[in-house]
Design a protein around this motif. Sequence first.
Motif, PDB file in Angstrom:
ATOM      1  N   LEU A  89       1.006  -1.167  -0.253  1.00 10.56           N
ATOM      2  CA  LEU A  89       0.090  -0.023   0.144  1.00 10.56           C
ATOM      3  C   LEU A  89       0.750   1.299  -0.053  1.00 10.56           C
ATOM      4  O   LEU A  89       1.994   1.136   0.511  1.00 10.56           O
ATOM      5  N   PRO A  90       0.298   2.437  -0.633  1.00  9.86           N
ATOM      6  CA  PRO A  90       1.060   3.781  -0.165  1.00  9.86           C
ATOM      7  C   PRO A  90       1.166   4.060   1.350  1.00  9.86           C
ATOM      8  O   PRO A  90       0.498   3.490   1.766  1.00  9.86           O
ATOM      9  N   PRO A  91       2.134   4.970   1.350  1.00 10.98           N
ATOM     10  CA  PRO A  91       2.179   5.136   2.793  1.00 10.98           C
ATOM     11  C   PRO A  91       0.825   5.768   3.511  1.00 10.98           C
ATOM     12  O   PRO A  91       0.120   6.495   2.531  1.00 10.98           O
ATOM     13  N   ALA A  94      -3.146   7.240   3.389  1.00 11.05           N
ATOM     14  CA  ALA A  94      -3.901   6.866   1.959  1.00 11.05           C
ATOM     15  C   ALA A  94      -5.194   6.493   2.408  1.00 11.05           C
ATOM     16  O   ALA A  94      -5.364   5.707   3.448  1.00 11.05           O
ATOM     17  N   TYR A 125      -4.106   4.199   8.524  1.00 11.04           N
ATOM     18  CA  TYR A 125      -4.931   4.214   6.874  1.00 11.04           C
ATOM     19  C   TYR A 125      -6.390   4.807   7.226  1.00 11.04           C
ATOM     20  O   TYR A 125      -6.881   4.586   8.144  1.00 11.04           O
ATOM     21  N   ASP A 141      -7.692   6.137  -2.707  1.00 10.35           N
ATOM     22  CA  ASP A 141      -6.050   5.786  -3.400  1.00 10.35           C
ATOM     23  C   ASP A 141      -5.975   4.535  -3.887  1.00 10.35           C
ATOM     24  O   ASP A 141      -5.424   4.415  -4.987  1.00 10.35           O
ATOM     25  N   CYS A 142      -6.462   3.464  -3.134  1.00 13.49           N
ATOM     26  CA  CYS A 142      -6.191   2.050  -3.533  1.00 13.49           C
ATOM     27  C   CYS A 142      -7.350   1.069  -2.789  1.00 13.49           C
ATOM     28  O   CYS A 142      -7.828   1.394  -2.009  1.00 13.49           O
ATOM     29  N   GLU A 183      -4.309  -0.167  -7.540  1.00 14.83           N
ATOM     30  CA  GLU A 183      -4.242   1.334  -7.529  1.00 14.83           C
ATOM     31  C   GLU A 183      -5.488   1.544  -8.364  1.00 14.83           C
ATOM     32  O   GLU A 183      -5.828   1.369  -9.431  1.00 14.83           O
ATOM     33  N   LEU A 190      -1.051  -3.927  -7.765  1.00 11.55           N
ATOM     34  CA  LEU A 190       0.416  -3.852  -6.773  1.00 11.55           C
ATOM     35  C   LEU A 190       0.983  -5.065  -6.236  1.00 11.55           C
ATOM     36  O   LEU A 190       1.885  -5.210  -5.800  1.00 11.55           O
TER      37      LEU A 190
END
Length: 254
Positions: A89-91, A94, A125, A141-142, A183, A190
């Motif tokens: 996952l993005p930081p 998100a 998150y 975002d995801c 994403e 991802l």
Amino acid sequence: MGRAGLKPTGGPEAGCAKRGTVDKRILVILGLVLALAGAALAATDAQAAEAEAPGPVGLGTSAADSLRTNLWLVEALMGEIVSEAAGALPPPPARVLLTGRATETDPAGKLMRVVAARVLKDRGYELLVSDPDSASGVRPDCAAWFSIDEVAVSYPDVGRTLGLWRRWVDRDVSVVVTTEVSETSSGRLLLSERIARRFSDRVTSDELAGVSTKLYPFTTAVVKESGWQRRLEEFAVLGTLAGLIAVYFANTGD
């Protein structure tokens, strides 16, 4: 004169000799009983030492003297799987759309969703349940998707004292989850993996009844042993008592 040299065969000396023989038998049987009791006490001490020894690590924090239930272990393994998937996952903070099977007919999937939400929230998150979110209108975002493939609890081995009395039971817990992280803006995948986690330990015979729960059917299991072992344990105890009673009446009858 010839008769004076003869000793009676049924006099007090013969009775004492006979009782002495029975007394020796009692001493032998009592010695065996004490030996069995000593072995049982030694096994109990070993069992207590095993219970006090630190268990396997890697499942978070838990008090050293607390009993890890099957449900606790399943949740801990699910949490490890979510933590591994979170690496894709993005930081934080998100926004994550949490998806996956979570129906009334899939209790493991529902539990997995609860565990995933807890782990991701603790990491900072923001979780969404729809795209766009019906309350705020924001888009994720995801997306993180978790699907339970297997949750299994088993007791593969049993330890017994002198081959009779059950002393400990080996426990094995495994969780397998298919997870995908994508994403949402681009649809780029991802992560797509089948992640498995497993934990094994040993519980005492007295603790076995306390590790299961009726809340989830997948947290219970049957100990893998044949019924003749339980019956043999009962026969051994009854046989020992019957033998002692028989010797007692044989001694008093003489």
